[in-house]
Design an enzyme around this catalytic site. Sequence first.
Site: not given
Ligand code: GLC
Length: 561
Positions: A35, A39, A43, A221, A281
């Site tokens: 940070d 705050d 960042d 994601d 992912e």
């Molecule tokens: C993926 C991310 C996770 C998030 C989910 C929804 O699994 O790694 O952190 O909550 O997607 O976007």
Amino acid sequence: MTDEATETGPAVAARDDDWWRTGVVYQIYPRSFADSTGDGYGDLAGIRAHLDHLGPAGLGVDAIWLSPIYPSPGRDLGYDVSDHGDIDPLFGSIADFDALVEAAHARGIRVVLDLVMNHTSDEHPWFMASRSEPDGPYGDWYLWRDPAGRDRRGRPRPPNNWLSWFGGSGWTWDPGRGQFYFHTFLAEQPDLNWRNPAVPAAQLSMIRGWLARGVDGFRLDVFNAFFKAAEMPPNPRAGLHRQAWFRQRHLHDQNQPELADFLASFRAELDAVPGRMTVGELFGGGAETAASFTTDRHLVFDFVLLEQPWSAAAFGAAIDRVELAFGPERWPTVVLSNHDRPRHASRLARSVGERHRDAVAKAAAVVLLTLRGTPFLYYGEEIGLGDIEVARADAIDPPARRASWSFPWWNRDGSRSPMPWTPGANGGFTAPGATPWLPLAPDFATRNVEVESKDPDSVLATYRRLLRLRRELPALQAGSMRRIPARHRDVLAWLRVEGEAVVLVVVNFAPLDVAALLGNLPPAQGWTVAGGTHREGHAELGRDASIRLRPLEAIVLVRRS
Ligand code: GLC
């Protein structure tokens, strides 16, 4: 570019295009890294100030992946994006982002962004327009459906049995539109309608914007959830399970064939300029599903290794499963921790006792950095950081706040605690008088970057040595992989082979001395220990291929020929 970067590490443009196959990626959870403003939230300027820890003067990783930094109401801590093309003021400005990219590139570190394209925030202008104007240009950008009739009390029934991974039905009723919309995660994270061509087109245009800013790649994601079956049939039942999600087979709400076409056009867009990586992912599914979506130009996470207890039997089976699923022609990833799971220093230490935490973290580092595949490190693992305990009442992670017997959920706050840099107040993460957004790990005064940098036997010093060794031995980066027998239940051994170069890795999973006997070794005049968990005192590999290992010792040997 700094002098130091020119001396010790080549800058980005000079490196191999497919750096992501041989390189190492380091995941940063930006809220928790450093940070710069006081705050209590990390960042972009904080990350920039700590690049030397990651660059050639420190760990020497090839890329950083930043969990989402876009404007977001923060319901899922940034995974609910309200503007994909900008930076959340919490993290800084677009100028801070440009400065970070420039400073990273000067050290030979690439920058990988997290693209959340399955869903947006309900405060995204697309969703607000979709919700208020069904016949307007955004009306069909989300998954709107009419109710399946009314229940006995006259309430609208959801269109089908699809669920939210974060608990409850995946359908939320919108009285204004008089329809339900679907969300795989929170109701504040509506899923986009990928069958509307305007949606992938808008995503690609957003991606071009980031590429133009010098971004080197993307983590996608939950990419295998983008497409849902067009007719949205109900998912069939699976066996009994306490958690509703696992009581159905997710045949229709993920893994649809149309995904491959999008990935191909997405990759073509990226390949317009060499050297850009993508990793998807995987949402649900194992190594076999991950392998099925892996292409020559696209990596996919599988979390098989991450789900194992610390035992040679469990790791051996997981490694074999991944190798079998991917085969020699597909390139895997290697992951032990991320922002959704317990940290492996804590998780694996449970198998052998907390007092062995550092020793397990070092042995696991040898595994992570010597298996075939691209390793992904999660910030803090290089100092052996463990999970923090957060009381239920203080949980920030949204699904953790609704956890119950029928919805068991591990509180992800546990693995998202601030990075401890120094033994000083707040671990140097934020200003001394500030309140970090999550508590620091209780051992931060001894477990931090500054203290571990001074100790040649620390987890951090071990990571630095192992990463250097990996850079020096091309067989560890790109070599093929073969497990060999070790004739001891607590020992695993494997070879990495690249042309004439052969590297042998032997890992003792037990907190005890062991004697193993290796089989199927390639011919050699002898083997020299090149590195491992311990700096010195390694046993020689005997002429009869016997080897003694100390408790939780792992060694990397090279062939003398
Ligand atoms: C993926 C991310 C996770 C998030 C989910 C929804 O699994 O790694 O952190 O909550 O997607 O976007």
